[in-house]
Design a protein around this motif. Structure first.
Motif, PDB file in Angstrom:
ATOM      1  N   ILE A 100       2.906  11.310  12.300  1.00 56.55           N
ATOM      2  CA  ILE A 100       1.698  11.340  11.673  1.00 56.55           C
ATOM      3  C   ILE A 100       1.137  12.560  11.499  1.00 56.55           C
ATOM      4  O   ILE A 100       0.640  12.916  10.241  1.00 56.55           O
ATOM      5  N   GLU A 101       1.359  13.573  12.439  1.00 58.89           N
ATOM      6  CA  GLU A 101       0.819  15.013  12.143  1.00 58.89           C
ATOM      7  C   GLU A 101       2.016  15.956  12.103  1.00 58.89           C
ATOM      8  O   GLU A 101       2.045  16.703  13.006  1.00 58.89           O
ATOM      9  N   ARG A 102       2.951  16.011  11.272  1.00 56.84           N
ATOM     10  CA  ARG A 102       4.001  16.513  11.097  1.00 56.84           C
ATOM     11  C   ARG A 102       3.566  18.299  10.751  1.00 56.84           C
ATOM     12  O   ARG A 102       4.227  19.352  11.348  1.00 56.84           O
ATOM     13  N   GLU A 103       2.326  18.345  10.020  1.00 54.44           N
ATOM     14  CA  GLU A 103       1.948  19.641   9.758  1.00 54.44           C
ATOM     15  C   GLU A 103       0.404  19.856  10.188  1.00 54.44           C
ATOM     16  O   GLU A 103      -0.241  18.539  10.145  1.00 54.44           O
TER      17      GLU A 103
ATOM     18  N   GLY B 197      -3.131  19.310  11.029  1.00 55.90           N
ATOM     19  CA  GLY B 197      -4.506  18.846  10.170  1.00 55.90           C
ATOM     20  C   GLY B 197      -4.080  18.101   9.004  1.00 55.90           C
ATOM     21  O   GLY B 197      -4.927  17.685   8.431  1.00 55.90           O
ATOM     22  N   ARG B 198      -2.911  17.590   8.891  1.00 58.61           N
ATOM     23  CA  ARG B 198      -2.458  16.743   7.577  1.00 58.61           C
ATOM     24  C   ARG B 198      -2.085  15.412   8.312  1.00 58.61           C
ATOM     25  O   ARG B 198      -0.958  15.416   9.261  1.00 58.61           O
ATOM     26  N   PHE B 199      -2.714  14.378   8.358  1.00 59.56           N
ATOM     27  CA  PHE B 199      -2.360  12.996   8.786  1.00 59.56           C
ATOM     28  C   PHE B 199      -1.765  12.131   7.754  1.00 59.56           C
ATOM     29  O   PHE B 199      -2.394  11.897   6.791  1.00 59.56           O
ATOM     30  N   ASP B 200      -0.486  11.766   8.275  1.00 58.79           N
ATOM     31  CA  ASP B 200       0.455  10.880   7.489  1.00 58.79           C
ATOM     32  C   ASP B 200       0.436   9.747   8.128  1.00 58.79           C
ATOM     33  O   ASP B 200       1.175   9.431   9.073  1.00 58.79           O
ATOM     34  N   TRP B 201      -0.297   8.556   7.540  1.00 56.77           N
ATOM     35  CA  TRP B 201      -0.177   7.287   8.360  1.00 56.77           C
ATOM     36  C   TRP B 201       0.897   6.353   7.983  1.00 56.77           C
ATOM     37  O   TRP B 201       0.733   4.947   8.397  1.00 56.77           O
ATOM     38  N   SER B 202       1.640   6.578   7.229  1.00 55.26           N
ATOM     39  CA  SER B 202       2.756   5.667   6.651  1.00 55.26           C
ATOM     40  C   SER B 202       3.340   5.098   7.823  1.00 55.26           C
ATOM     41  O   SER B 202       4.058   4.033   7.642  1.00 55.26           O
ATOM     42  N   SER B 203       3.724   5.750   8.950  1.00 58.69           N
ATOM     43  CA  SER B 203       4.479   4.919  10.177  1.00 58.69           C
ATOM     44  C   SER B 203       3.725   4.026  10.815  1.00 58.69           C
ATOM     45  O   SER B 203       4.305   3.269  11.348  1.00 58.69           O
ATOM     46  N   ALA B 204       2.166   4.248  10.606  1.00 56.16           N
ATOM     47  CA  ALA B 204       1.543   3.367  11.554  1.00 56.16           C
ATOM     48  C   ALA B 204       1.005   2.002  10.457  1.00 56.16           C
ATOM     49  O   ALA B 204       0.641   0.817  11.055  1.00 56.16           O
ATOM     50  N   LEU B 205       0.808   2.463   9.141  1.00 52.08           N
ATOM     51  CA  LEU B 205       0.144   1.287   8.230  1.00 52.08           C
ATOM     52  C   LEU B 205       1.014  -0.175   8.441  1.00 52.08           C
ATOM     53  O   LEU B 205       0.271  -1.131   8.206  1.00 52.08           O
ATOM     54  N   PRO B 206       2.275  -0.246   8.352  1.00 52.19           N
ATOM     55  CA  PRO B 206       2.744  -1.694   8.364  1.00 52.19           C
ATOM     56  C   PRO B 206       2.489  -2.355   9.720  1.00 52.19           C
ATOM     57  O   PRO B 206       2.055  -3.622   9.530  1.00 52.19           O
ATOM     58  N   ILE B 207       2.135  -1.645  10.910  1.00 53.01           N
ATOM     59  CA  ILE B 207       1.931  -2.352  12.174  1.00 53.01           C
ATOM     60  C   ILE B 207       0.165  -2.601  11.831  1.00 53.01           C
ATOM     61  O   ILE B 207      -0.317  -3.901  12.095  1.00 53.01           O
ATOM     62  N   VAL B 208      -0.711  -1.712  11.374  1.00 46.19           N
ATOM     63  CA  VAL B 208      -2.146  -1.870  11.088  1.00 46.19           C
ATOM     64  C   VAL B 208      -2.425  -3.073  10.082  1.00 46.19           C
ATOM     65  O   VAL B 208      -2.861  -4.096  10.533  1.00 46.19           O
ATOM     66  N   HIS B 209      -1.394  -3.193   8.978  1.00 47.61           N
ATOM     67  CA  HIS B 209      -1.787  -4.312   7.967  1.00 47.61           C
ATOM     68  C   HIS B 209      -1.247  -5.582   8.654  1.00 47.61           C
ATOM     69  O   HIS B 209      -1.736  -6.708   8.566  1.00 47.61           O
ATOM     70  N   ALA B 210      -0.360  -5.803   9.508  1.00 50.18           N
ATOM     71  CA  ALA B 210       0.276  -6.845   9.946  1.00 50.18           C
ATOM     72  C   ALA B 210      -0.584  -7.335  11.159  1.00 50.18           C
ATOM     73  O   ALA B 210      -0.930  -8.651  11.168  1.00 50.18           O
ATOM     74  N   ALA B 211      -1.124  -6.723  12.010  1.00 52.91           N
ATOM     75  CA  ALA B 211      -2.169  -7.063  12.945  1.00 52.91           C
ATOM     76  C   ALA B 211      -3.355  -7.312  12.064  1.00 52.91           C
ATOM     77  O   ALA B 211      -4.035  -8.647  12.582  1.00 52.91           O
ATOM     78  N   ARG B 212      -3.980  -6.766  11.357  1.00 50.85           N
ATOM     79  CA  ARG B 212      -5.122  -7.026  10.480  1.00 50.85           C
ATOM     80  C   ARG B 212      -4.891  -8.525   9.929  1.00 50.85           C
ATOM     81  O   ARG B 212      -5.888  -9.504  10.128  1.00 50.85           O
ATOM     82  N   ASP B 213      -3.830  -8.694   9.065  1.00 50.69           N
ATOM     83  CA  ASP B 213      -3.496  -9.959   8.440  1.00 50.69           C
ATOM     84  C   ASP B 213      -3.264 -11.211   9.325  1.00 50.69           C
ATOM     85  O   ASP B 213      -3.465 -12.235   9.011  1.00 50.69           O
ATOM     86  N   ALA B 214      -2.814 -10.849  10.586  1.00 54.40           N
ATOM     87  CA  ALA B 214      -2.608 -11.892  11.469  1.00 54.40           C
ATOM     88  C   ALA B 214      -3.858 -12.008  12.607  1.00 54.40           C
ATOM     89  O   ALA B 214      -3.654 -13.190  13.289  1.00 54.40           O
ATOM     90  N   GLY B 215      -4.902 -11.587  12.181  1.00 56.04           N
ATOM     91  CA  GLY B 215      -6.054 -11.649  13.175  1.00 56.04           C
ATOM     92  C   GLY B 215      -5.923 -11.183  14.707  1.00 56.04           C
ATOM     93  O   GLY B 215      -6.390 -11.692  15.311  1.00 56.04           O
TER      94      GLY B 215
END
Length: 369
Positions: A63-66, A68-86
């Motif tokens: 998420i923070e390879r640099e 102060g810069r946050f890249d959420w691409s590694s987390a978003l598939p899990i975030v979206h799947a959890a949200r959509d599954a309730g």
């Protein structure tokens, strides 16, 4: 911080370790299990079992390879799947893994963890993802031992477990401050080991060391509650079959007279901390999973009947994963992974989880009486 009420009494936890081992190789159990690629299937299986709350870990090193810069691409598939599954998620902010180049013992470490937490709150709100709670730093006592005393993983120190534990304690408090500033009101959970170390018979030195080890497993929670009573809402414990042993000797099992039943351990912990409890991690490697979960359900039922406020039981890991040290396939939990990343349910574990969820109904009946 509010009292904890999870969507299901049985919780599932996906192994999320991202530490670097003694040989400096990075562990990434989410990648090795392909949970990020198959999260929708994983959550569908969880919901089929009646589980609506899970533990997940943010992979900070991605998420923070640099700074102060946050890249959420590694987390978003899990975030979206959890949200959509309730499914609501209890998020581990730091599950042992840190970005390359960040010294865990440096003065800036607590602030860096806290900034990650603040950014995570913003991201999850923007994505409309339900949050069940927060674990600021996972299993601080174990990390202090493994990374501070034994040099097993980062920061690879020996004989400095106390110093590392104090640093992790400071990081937890820094995260709490940022969560409050961000208006996050979800429960804050600690996930610490629940152990029983017994001495060799007739050996005073062994008795002293065993007592010190037992006390050490509670130490960071004592510190947190002394510093800020609101810094912990739920005291979570990680309790496995191997959590009881003779000092300097073998593991002890249920049929050993020195083995302490889980209900008693939980009652003692509640008397000490005066906080709601949960099992933040529990389970057993196959073929012992069914029997262990049946034992856990029975013991938690006894604890609830005695008035101990247990808020949930997290089966962890809920799915097979690759071992940290040798990448071996570790079969555990109700979700079995096959060689091509297929997912299948273990019927015995599913039955055990349904029995765990039934404890919630018993708890409600007891409160209504």
């Amino acid at each position: 911080m509010t009292a904890c009420r999870f969507r299901s009494f049985a919780l599932g936890g996906f192994e999320g370790s991202t530490h670097r081992r003694r040989d400096r190789r990075r562990v990434d159990t989410i990648a090795s299990s392909a949970h990020d690629l198959h999260a929708r299937r994983d959550y569908a299986l969880m919901r089929e079992m009646g589980i609506a709350t899970t533990r997940e870990a943010l992979r900070w090193h991605l998420i923070e390879r640099e700074e102060g810069r946050f890249d959420w691409s590694s987390a978003l598939p899990i975030v979206h799947a959890a949200r959509d599954a309730g499914v609501e998620v209890i998020w581990d902010i730091c599950h042992w893994g840190v970005p390359e180049g960040l010294d865990v013992m440096s003065p800036e470490f607590p602030g860096r963890v806290a900034r990650l937490a603040r950014a995570a709150v913003r991201m999850l709100r923007a994505e409309g993802a339900p949050v069940g709670g927060w674990v600021p730093v996972n299993e601080m006592s174990f990390w202090a031992w493994a990374g501070g005393d034994m040099g097993h993983f980062e920061p690879w120190l020996e004989g400095r477990g106390y110093d590392l534990k104090r640093q992790l304690f400071r990081a937890h408090l820094a995260v709490i401050e940022e969560l409050r500033r961000a208006g996050a009101r979800e429960p804050v959970v600690v996930a610490e080991p629940l152990i029983n170390v017994v001495p060799e018979v007739g050996d005073p030195e062994s008795a002293r060391l065993a007592h010190g080890h037992n006390e050490g497993s509670f130490e960071v929670v004592d510190w947190l509650l002394a510093e800020d009573r609101d810094s912990v809402d739920v005291v979570g414990f990680n309790h496995y079959p191997h959590n009881q042993w003779v000092w300097g000797g073998p593991q002890i099992w249920l049929d050993d007279g020195r083995f302490r039943r889980l209900a008693g351990l939980l009652a003692d912990a509640h008397a000490r901390f005066g906080r709601p409890l949960m099992l933040a991690e529990t389970g057993a490697e196959e073929p012992r999973g069914d029997a262990w979960m049946a034992y856990v359900a029975e013991e938690v039922g006894r604890a609830l009947a005695a008035g101990v406020p247990v808020e949930g039981i997290c089966v962890y890991p809920i799915m097979d994963y690759a071992g940290w040290d040798n990448d071996r396939h570790v079969p555990c939990g109700p979700i079995r992974r096959d060689a091509v990343q297929g997912r299948h349910l273990r019927p015995g574990q599913v039955a055990a989880i349904r029995a765990v969820n039934a404890l919630r109904e018993g708890r409600r009946d007891a409160r209504a009486a």
